[in-house]
Scaffold this active site. Structure first.
Site, mmCIF file in Angstrom:
data_model
loop_
_atom_site.group_PDB
_atom_site.id
_atom_site.type_symbol
_atom_site.label_atom_id
_atom_site.label_comp_id
_atom_site.label_asym_id
_atom_site.label_seq_id
_atom_site.Cartn_x
_atom_site.Cartn_y
_atom_site.Cartn_z
ATOM 1 N N HIS A 186 0.914 -1.196 -0.092
ATOM 2 C CA HIS A 186 0.058 -0.129 0.009
ATOM 3 C C HIS A 186 0.873 1.300 -0.112
ATOM 4 O O HIS A 186 1.675 1.502 0.918
ATOM 5 C CB HIS A 186 -1.027 -0.049 1.162
ATOM 6 C CG HIS A 186 -1.999 -1.027 1.399
ATOM 7 N ND1 HIS A 186 -2.735 -1.370 2.530
ATOM 8 C CD2 HIS A 186 -2.361 -1.900 0.279
ATOM 9 C CE1 HIS A 186 -3.404 -2.355 2.367
ATOM 10 N NE2 HIS A 186 -3.111 -2.816 1.045
HETATM 11 C C1 LIG Z 1 -0.013 -7.785 -3.685
HETATM 12 C C2 LIG Z 1 -0.921 -6.537 -3.553
HETATM 13 C C3 LIG Z 1 -2.289 -6.599 -2.670
HETATM 14 C C4 LIG Z 1 -2.827 -5.607 -2.625
HETATM 15 N N1 LIG Z 1 -4.002 -5.946 -1.525
HETATM 16 C C5 LIG Z 1 -5.029 -4.716 -1.461
HETATM 17 C C6 LIG Z 1 -6.241 -5.109 -1.084
HETATM 18 O O1 LIG Z 1 -6.594 -6.324 -0.729
HETATM 19 N N2 LIG Z 1 -7.092 -4.182 -1.058
HETATM 20 C C7 LIG Z 1 -6.925 -2.784 -1.338
HETATM 21 O O2 LIG Z 1 -7.689 -2.164 -1.115
HETATM 22 N N3 LIG Z 1 -5.758 -2.668 -2.003
HETATM 23 C C8 LIG Z 1 -4.883 -3.847 -2.102
HETATM 24 N N4 LIG Z 1 -3.484 -3.345 -2.574
HETATM 25 C C9 LIG Z 1 -3.308 -2.025 -3.301
HETATM 26 C C10 LIG Z 1 -3.984 -1.726 -4.401
HETATM 27 O O3 LIG Z 1 -4.089 -2.591 -5.281
HETATM 28 C C11 LIG Z 1 -3.544 -0.309 -5.119
HETATM 29 O O4 LIG Z 1 -3.486 0.731 -4.126
HETATM 30 C C12 LIG Z 1 -4.197 0.149 -6.329
HETATM 31 O O5 LIG Z 1 -4.174 -0.765 -7.364
HETATM 32 C C13 LIG Z 1 -3.471 1.547 -6.794
HETATM 33 O O6 LIG Z 1 -4.083 1.894 -7.994
HETATM 34 P P1 LIG Z 1 -3.296 3.027 -8.885
HETATM 35 O O7 LIG Z 1 -4.208 3.292 -10.210
HETATM 36 O O8 LIG Z 1 -2.802 3.934 -8.161
HETATM 37 O O9 LIG Z 1 -1.979 1.828 -9.173
HETATM 38 P P2 LIG Z 1 -2.064 0.563 -9.982
HETATM 39 O O10 LIG Z 1 -3.201 -0.205 -9.919
HETATM 40 O O11 LIG Z 1 -0.865 -0.055 -9.719
HETATM 41 O O12 LIG Z 1 -1.988 0.790 -11.511
HETATM 42 C C14 LIG Z 1 -0.943 1.607 -12.188
HETATM 43 C C15 LIG Z 1 -0.547 1.033 -13.677
HETATM 44 O O13 LIG Z 1 0.171 2.008 -14.452
HETATM 45 C C16 LIG Z 1 1.004 1.212 -15.319
HETATM 46 N N5 LIG Z 1 2.199 2.336 -15.570
HETATM 47 C C17 LIG Z 1 3.202 2.592 -14.617
HETATM 48 N N6 LIG Z 1 3.969 3.571 -15.141
HETATM 49 C C18 LIG Z 1 3.612 3.475 -16.543
HETATM 50 C C19 LIG Z 1 4.044 4.293 -17.641
HETATM 51 N N7 LIG Z 1 5.295 5.184 -17.376
HETATM 52 N N8 LIG Z 1 3.432 4.343 -18.853
HETATM 53 C C20 LIG Z 1 2.367 3.308 -18.939
HETATM 54 N N9 LIG Z 1 2.326 2.672 -17.913
HETATM 55 C C21 LIG Z 1 2.426 2.815 -16.667
HETATM 56 C C22 LIG Z 1 1.404 0.265 -14.221
HETATM 57 O O14 LIG Z 1 2.179 -0.856 -15.073
HETATM 58 C C23 LIG Z 1 0.195 -0.243 -13.825
HETATM 59 O O15 LIG Z 1 -0.590 -1.203 -14.558
HETATM 60 C C24 LIG Z 1 -2.570 -4.373 -3.008
HETATM 61 C C25 LIG Z 1 -1.475 -4.226 -3.759
HETATM 62 C C26 LIG Z 1 -0.610 -5.325 -4.049
HETATM 63 C C27 LIG Z 1 0.580 -5.235 -5.148
#
Ligand SMILES: Cc1cc2nc3c(=O)[nH]c(=O)nc-3n(C[C@H](O)[C@H](O)[C@H](O)COP(=O)(O)OP(=O)(O)OC[C@H]3O[C@@H](n4cnc5c(N)ncnc54)[C@H](O)[C@@H]3O)c2cc1C
Length: 487
Positions: free
Chosen positions: A423
């Protein structure tokens, strides 16, 4: 260099990016989503951990957070982002947290009532609910310990309707029961007209004055060859996650309040040995959390495989290695703290692909982790555990109540802590207080007319609960506000 155009570019297809794409496409905008990771068929999910990590995780799952107490961190890098590998635990942003964000950061229009319709929508879209199957033994034992301590627990709702308890959340759910973005929101976004281009990493944002005019990106082909692409757009939403969003912004020369305030929930894991076969590795992770001591700390169950157990035991491998013979009797639990320390994110000097992340664990974090370990160990001993092995180098296994209670008042050795987190957030906080925030209350970066963030990086600080729900609710609110405003 080939050039493509869209009305809106969304960078990243995780929790924030998918919701953004859906809302903007539904509003009739021409949307392209650029995602660095690849798209995978359901049949590729649930592969053995090393293969799954190479396919679905950033840097194959090797992302250290640097500091005097380093923290092991992982995030997703695939279509759907981290939602493809997470456990699906679901919380709404607590009222207290939203009040703090309003007071300390000037976050406007994000009260519990204002966010409620967005949480309602997300919960419906993802099928959020509690399990209708009998609890696995690792959950039952945890419940027994909580009851014996006189505390209360809650089964945390999950975005995994019809979960088959395959224990493969972290390898991509092979049954498709978990509502990762690739199976839930993105298909709707595509149906509304959004185009998702996978295998394309955005290297740099192109800016002219107060406007972002497009991006330079690199497409890597399955045969390893690559090409540079240029995309132009009227509006750009950076949704690359809590570490890559600030890294990309800084690499593009956008640095004001960017990447200086990373927050994480630090977790300390323990392996508990019972005198019966728990077979935690064969079932979904424990489904309960203890919020009795929130907001400082939470207790709960961690993902459990022989490999994960070995990592926890590895802090004291010589003393603990024989425990692996009894791995069927071991289960995995954690103490998680809200995280009052601060971190930073910087693009690495060496190459356009690397990001450096650091975090300074606060003394308060250490005190809360210590008290949390005392409580978690006492709970597990009350549940019948014979030994509790904390992931702390040099710390003997805890086998008695008094050995557990020691850590209620004494801080654990800071440099011996084997911490992990999944997180991370708040690296570009949003709010009306420009002295604290990188973006306004709806994610528009200060100093730019058409450049926005809409992912975990925008949270003001640690929510103290699993963050995906809060990210999705805020992302939807922001995207709808953008779509309905005159442009
Ligand atoms: C193992 C694990 C377990 C978790 N368990 C939970 C849970 O049970 N409950 C919960 O609420 N949260 C959980 N989380 C956290 C939650 O999944 C994240 O907080 C959330 O997905 C973040 O959303 P986001 O859109 O910020 O980033 P992400 O969902 O990580 O998406 C970001 C995306 O941007 C892409 N990206 C990055 N840089 C670039 C670039 N330069 N060009 C193009 N694409 C790019 C990445 O490849 C990725 O696909 C967990 C996370 C993990 C890793």
């Amino acid at each position: 260099m080939p050039k493509r155009d869209a009305e809106v570019l969304v960078i990243g297809s995780g929790a924030g990016g998918s919701v953004t794409a859906l809302e903007l496409a539904r509003a009739g905008l021409d949307v392209i989503v650029l995602e660095e990771g690849r798209e995978h068929a359901l049949t590729d999910y649930g592969a053995p951990a090393p293969r799954a990590m190479r396919a679905l995780y950033r840097r194959g799952g090797m992302t250290p957070i640097l500091g005097r107490t380093p923290i092991g961190y992982v995030e997703g890098c695939c279509v759907g982002g981290s939602t493809e590998i997470n456990s699906g635990f679901w919380h709404r942003a607590p009222r207290e947290v939203l009040l703090r964000w309003k007071t300390q950061y000037g976050l406007a229009d994000a009260s519990e009532e204002e966010l409620a319709p967005h949480f309602d929508w997300a919960e419906e879209a993802l099928g959020v609910g509690t399990s209708d199957r009998p609890w696995p033994r690792s959950t039952e034992l945890f419940a027994r310990g909580v009851e014996r301590m006189g505390w209360s627990y809650q089964e945390v709702p999950r975005a995994a309707p019809g979960c088959q308890s395959t224990n493969a959340c972290a390898q991509g759910c092979p049954t498709g029961a978990k509502s990762g973005m690739s199976r839930s929101v993105l298909p709707q976004a595509r149906a509304a007209g959004a185009r998702v281009i996978a295998g394309v990493r955005v290297l740099q944002l192109l800016t002219r004055g107060k406007r972002c005019t497009g991006v330079i990106a690199r497409r890597t082909n399955p045969d390893g060859s690559s090409e540079l692409l240029r995309f132009e757009a009227e509006h750009v939403f950076v949704c690359a996650g809590p570490t890559e969003t600030p890294s990309l912004l800084r690499r593009s020369g956008i640095r004001r309040r960017v990447g200086n305030t990373l927050r994480v929930h630090p977790y300390l894991k323990v392996a508990a040995r019972f005198d019966e076969n728990v077979d935690a590795h064969a079932h979904v992770l424990p489904l309960l959390q203890v919020k009795e001591f929130w907001p400082e700390l939470s207790l709960g169950g961690a993902f459990c495989t022989p490999g994960q157990l070995a990592m926890t035991l590895a802090e004291n491998w010589r003393e603990n290695r024989d425990e692996m013979r009894h791995h069927r009797q071991l289960a995995h639990y954690y103490v998680g703290v809200r995280g009052s320390g601060r971190g930073w994110v910087r693009p690495a000097f060496f190459g356009a692909d690397s990001t450096l992340i650091g975090y300074r664990l606060s003394e308060q974090d250490v005190i809360h982790l210590s008290a949390g370990l005392a409580r978690l160990a006492a709970l597990l001993l009350a549940a019948g555990a014979k030994a509790v092995h904390p992931s702390v180098a040099g710390l003997p296994s805890i086998e008695t109540d008094s050995a557990a209670a020691r850590w209620l008042t004494e801080p654990l050795p800071k440099t011996g802590l084997g911490l992990v987190t999944v997180h991370a957030f708040s690296s570009c906080p949003m709010g009306e207080d420009e002295s604290e925030c990188a973006a306004d209350s709806f994610g528009r970066l200060y100093g730019y007319e058409n450049l926005r963030i809409n992912d975990a990086s925008m949270l003001c600080d640690s929510p103290g609960v699993n963050p995906q729900g809060t990210i999705m609710a805020l992302a939807r609110r922001n995207a709808q506000a953008f779509a309905s405003a005159p442009r």
